[in-house]
Design a protein around this motif. Structure first.
Motif, short mmCIF file in Angstrom:
data_model
loop_
_atom_site.label_atom_id
_atom_site.label_comp_id
_atom_site.label_asym_id
_atom_site.label_seq_id
_atom_site.Cartn_x
_atom_site.Cartn_y
_atom_site.Cartn_z
N LYS A 254 26.62 -11.12 -47.44
CA LYS A 254 26.27 -11.06 -45.64
C LYS A 254 25.16 -9.67 -45.68
O LYS A 254 25.46 -8.94 -46.54
N PHE A 258 21.45 -8.74 -39.62
CA PHE A 258 21.30 -10.01 -39.07
C PHE A 258 22.95 -9.68 -38.77
O PHE A 258 23.68 -9.89 -39.25
N GLY A 259 22.04 -11.14 -37.54
CA GLY A 259 23.46 -11.73 -37.13
C GLY A 259 24.22 -10.26 -35.33
O GLY A 259 24.00 -9.32 -35.20
N ARG A 264 23.54 -14.76 -29.43
CA ARG A 264 23.52 -15.90 -30.52
C ARG A 264 21.88 -16.20 -30.91
O ARG A 264 22.17 -16.85 -32.16
N TRP A 301 15.64 -16.65 -40.21
CA TRP A 301 15.84 -17.46 -39.19
C TRP A 301 15.86 -19.66 -39.64
O TRP A 301 16.29 -19.55 -39.49
N LYS A 304 19.16 -19.94 -41.90
CA LYS A 304 20.62 -19.13 -41.72
C LYS A 304 20.41 -19.01 -40.09
O LYS A 304 20.95 -19.64 -39.57
N LYS A 305 19.47 -19.42 -39.21
CA LYS A 305 19.49 -19.38 -37.58
C LYS A 305 19.88 -18.06 -37.77
O LYS A 305 20.82 -17.74 -36.27
N LEU A 306 19.90 -17.10 -38.51
CA LEU A 306 20.49 -15.60 -37.61
C LEU A 306 19.11 -14.87 -37.58
O LEU A 306 17.24 -15.07 -38.59
N ASN A 309 19.38 -7.58 -35.55
CA ASN A 309 20.09 -7.50 -35.19
C ASN A 309 18.92 -5.71 -34.35
O ASN A 309 18.03 -5.67 -35.55
#
Ligand SMILES: CC(=O)SCCNC(=O)CCNC(=O)[C@H](O)C(C)(C)COP(=O)(O)OP(=O)(O)OC[C@H]1O[C@@H](n2cnc3c(N)ncnc32)[C@H](O)[C@@H]1OP(=O)(O)O
Ligand SMILES: O=C([O-])CC(=O)C(=O)O
Length: 375
Positions: A254, A258-259, A264, A301, A304-306, A309
């Motif tokens: 993890k 991020f996320g 979304r 990004w 993982k398209k994350l 935050n």
């Protein structure tokens, strides 16, 4: 009784109550406090104005804001008994544990005897939490017993003043102001929900805030800004960061910062704090940490398209202001205490004890086995 079957680990996607305080992932840039867009607040407001908005339900006019700032200033001092407790906490304690103890001790000394006093207790928290952490830090790390009653006009400047022993630059005071606004409120996040559960038993505000601090401490919530800092300072260039991030992803680690549980595609607070991190990087002539952070953002990004935050660029921003990493999450507390208290008021105003059900997964009925006959 008809059973409503809800699904989703972590109660994800399930409404757990009503609030008039905040929307997350719904309108405007994606975050609003009492109808005001976060971008508008970050561009125009003082943190104390936002605190007033959350706690008292409306934007203050000039006279109200002046009176509120003066009131907060007058509440920055710490009682002797609280200072004595803080002096007992070792230098290697985690500052979030210090915040938790400080909040709890304040509850012993200035107990909320009636809910009529809730506004006073909340104001005291907003004013005293920066003093609590700075007093402990300066005493445990330098043996100094500092005076916490400063005349700084903002909570952010007050904290930096106490921490560094000198008034901060305009840039640092402004960056802290924005940071506190961004962290002030976020609907039913884990720490706020903790505060509301506690409030729903008709407990006192100090207990609600103490529980919320413990929940914010974890690396999946507020603690992520510290974890992000530890990660980025381990990279010595953007290419090194790219390699390191790819290895972490390969190992299915993890990546903190991020996320998000609700957003979304992006966290609207990120674009704002990222700009401030860039300004602060410029100010200190940084050519590593900020570019490393930007590369981490790009890799996450792309792979993982994350997205980052609120916590990720806060790490470098705070670092550029010479704030020790372990004090990052306590700053989050100084801001979020406004949201926590406002949610407690809301819960109290329309309360039913929060008590969900559980799906039982244990054994069926079993016969009792006397102790001498057990395997
Ligand atoms: C201010 C704040 O509190 S913001 C949050 C701060 N926390 C962090 O930065 C910690 C890192 N992030 C995370 O752990 C998570 O993204 C959380 C806790 C914020 C949200 O958790 P969830 O709602 O469970 O995330 P979500 O359902 O979007 O996860 C989808 C997938 O992406 C993965 N994922 C989510 N975030 C990350 C991340 N930061 N790094 C790697 N993978 C991730 C999840 O493991 C999950 O994969 P899986 O389906 O194979 O299990
Ligand atoms: O909303 C959440 O789950 C976490 C978060 O971003 C916050 O509390 O600021």
């Amino acid at each position: 009784m008809a059973e409503q079957k809800l699904s989703g680990a972590g109660l994800r996607g399930q409404s757990a109550g009503e609030t008039a305080l905040c929307t997350v992932g719904k309108s405007g840039s994606g975050l609003t406090y009492r109808g005001f867009d976060i971008q508008t607040l970050a561009n125009n407001a003082r943190f104390e104005e936002v605190a007033y908005l959350l706690l008292k339900g409306k934007l203050p006019n000039r006279a109200e804001l002046d009176a509120y700032v003066a009131r907060l200033k007058s509440l920055r001092g710490l009682p002797d008994a609280l200072r004595a407790v803080l002096e007992q906490i070792p230098a290697d304690a985690h500052p979030m544990d210090v915040m938790r103890t400080g909040a709890s001790m304040l509850g012993n000394l200035e107990t909320e005897e009636s809910f009529d006093a809730q506004q006073d207790v909340a104001d005291r928290f907003v004013a005293a939490l920066p003093s609590i952490i700075a007093y402990w830090y300066r005493f445990s790390h330098g043996g100094e017993r500092i005076e916490t009653q400063t005349d700084d006009d903002s909570t952010g400047a007050h904290f930096l003043h106490l921490l560094h022993g000198r008034a901060p630059s305009r840039l640092h005071a402004d960056a802290m102001n924005v940071s506190l606004i961004l962290y002030a409120e976020h609907e039913f996040n884990a720490s706020t929900f903790t505060a509301r559960v506690c409030a729903s038993t008709l407990s006192d505000l100090h207990s609600c805030v103490t529980g919320a601090i413990g929940t914010l401490r974890g690396p999946l919530h507020g603690g992520a800004n510290e974890a992000a800092m530890e990660m980025i300072e381990g990279f010595d260039s953007p290419d090194d960061a790219e390699r390191g991030m790819l290895e972490k992803l390969e190992r299915k680690e993890k990546i903190m910062g991020f996320g998000h549980a609700i957003y979304r595609e992006s966290d609207p607070r990120n674009a704002i704090i990222k700009k401030w991190a860039a300004k602060l990087a410029d100010d200190v002539g940084d050519s590593v940490l900020y570019p490393v952070s930007v590369r981490c953002e790009e890799v996450m990004w792309r792979e993982k398209k994350l997205f980052c935050n609120a916590d990720f660029f806060h790490a470098s921003a705070y670092h550029f202001m010479d704030i020790p990493t372990k004090l990052f999450t306590p700053i989050f507390v100084m801001a979020r205490v406004t949201g926590w208290c406002a949610h407690v008021f809301e819960q109290r105003a329309n309360n039913r004890i929060i008590r969900p059900s559980a799906d039982y997964t244990g054994p069926e009925h079993r016969d009792w086995v006397p102790i001498d006959q057990r395997d």
